[in-house]
Design an enzyme around this catalytic site. Structure first.
Site, PDB file in Angstrom:
ATOM      1  N   LYS A  83       0.854  -1.188   0.000  1.00 23.37           N
ATOM      2  CA  LYS A  83       0.000   0.000   0.000  1.00 23.37           C
ATOM      3  C   LYS A  83       0.886   1.233   0.000  1.00 23.37           C
ATOM      4  O   LYS A  83       1.768   1.378   0.861  1.00 23.37           O
ATOM      5  CB  LYS A  83      -0.839  -0.014   1.276  1.00 23.37           C
ATOM      6  CG  LYS A  83      -2.317   0.032   1.045  1.00 23.37           C
ATOM      7  CD  LYS A  83      -2.994   0.113   2.389  1.00 23.37           C
ATOM      8  CE  LYS A  83      -4.478   0.080   2.242  1.00 23.37           C
ATOM      9  NZ  LYS A  83      -5.131   0.306   3.533  1.00 23.37           N
ATOM     10  N   ILE A  84       0.629   2.115  -0.950  1.00 28.72           N
ATOM     11  CA  ILE A  84       1.416   3.347  -1.057  1.00 28.72           C
ATOM     12  C   ILE A  84       0.451   4.512  -1.249  1.00 28.72           C
ATOM     13  O   ILE A  84      -0.394   4.462  -2.158  1.00 28.72           O
ATOM     14  CB  ILE A  84       2.391   3.280  -2.264  1.00 28.72           C
ATOM     15  CG1 ILE A  84       3.346   2.091  -2.124  1.00 28.72           C
ATOM     16  CG2 ILE A  84       3.156   4.583  -2.417  1.00 28.72           C
ATOM     17  CD1 ILE A  84       4.241   1.876  -3.347  1.00 28.72           C
TER      18      ILE A  84
END
Ligand code: E4P
Length: 214
Positions: A83-84
């Site tokens: 997740k970014i």
């Protein structure tokens, strides 16, 4: 539609997996902060319980550092998705990670433009946070509708994860719009199962069953 559990809690994940409806899990730093085990051990355990992708969030802010952190998270288990948060550095990192075959879930998406850029950079998932938009009197589901339409127009392979889900209606509306995935907190998942008329119906059938000659 695939259903992910938005949780870092092993008991919740084990429980929903046992219902046969769990397709994946999303975590975030706030959810992980509620658990007593270390972050890495927790992600490893969640991955072992989960048949599909498990999102683990990077906290680095520069592209090079995000890539290093993501590679290390990706080594925890084959089903880790990174997740970014959307942003210029996040996009650069996504491009690099996509080239390495590492799945990215671009998070904290609040506009269709952000979702389009994430898809073009190679994100496997985008996560529009609809509840947080509703919280500020904007229309979270309208954002989902627009993203789904744009992705369909160009046959983009990036999957839409409807996130920041607050109630069962969010899940149903996301499904009607053709969103690929909803990531659902445990409390909302539990509400999806129940209906008062089902409870009344079971009670009535059991009462009548007692009167049946056996
Ligand atoms: C999604 O991936 C996020 O973890 C989550 O849906 C955020 O939800 P919140 O707005 O309830 O914190």
């Amino acid at each position: 539609m695939k259903l992910f559990l938005d949780s870092a809690n092993l008991e919740e994940i084990r429980e929903v997996a046992s219902w046969g409806v769990l397709d994946g899990v999303t975590t975030n730093p706030s959810l992980c902060s509620k658990e007593s085990v270390t972050f890495e051990d927790n992600i490893r355990a969640i991955c072992a319980l989960t048949p599909g992708p498990v999102s683990a969030e990077c906290v680095s802010l520069e592209a090079d550092e995000i890539v290093v952190e993501a590679r290390s998270l990706a080594r925890i288990a084959p089903n880790v998705a990174i997740k970014i948060p959307i942003g210029v550095e996040g996009l650069k990192a996504t491009k690099a990670l996509h080239a390495e075959g590492i799945a990215v879930n671009m998070t904290l998406v609040f506009s269709t433009g952000q979702a389009l850029l994430a898809a073009k950079a190679g994100a496997r998932f985008v996560s529009p946070f609809i509840g947080r938009l509703d919280d500020i009197a904007e229309d979270g589901m309208a954002l989902v509708e627009e993203i789904v339409q744009v992705f369909e127009n160009y046959r983009l392979e990036t999957e839409v994860i409807v996130a920041s889900v607050r109630h069962p209606r969010h899940v149903i509306d996301a499904a009607r719009l053709g969103a690929d995935i909803a990531t659902v907190p445990y409390g909302v998942m539990a509400k999806l199962v129940r209906h008062p008329l089902t409870d009344i119906g079971v009670e009535r059938f059991l009462a009548d069953w007692r009167k049946v000659k056996k």
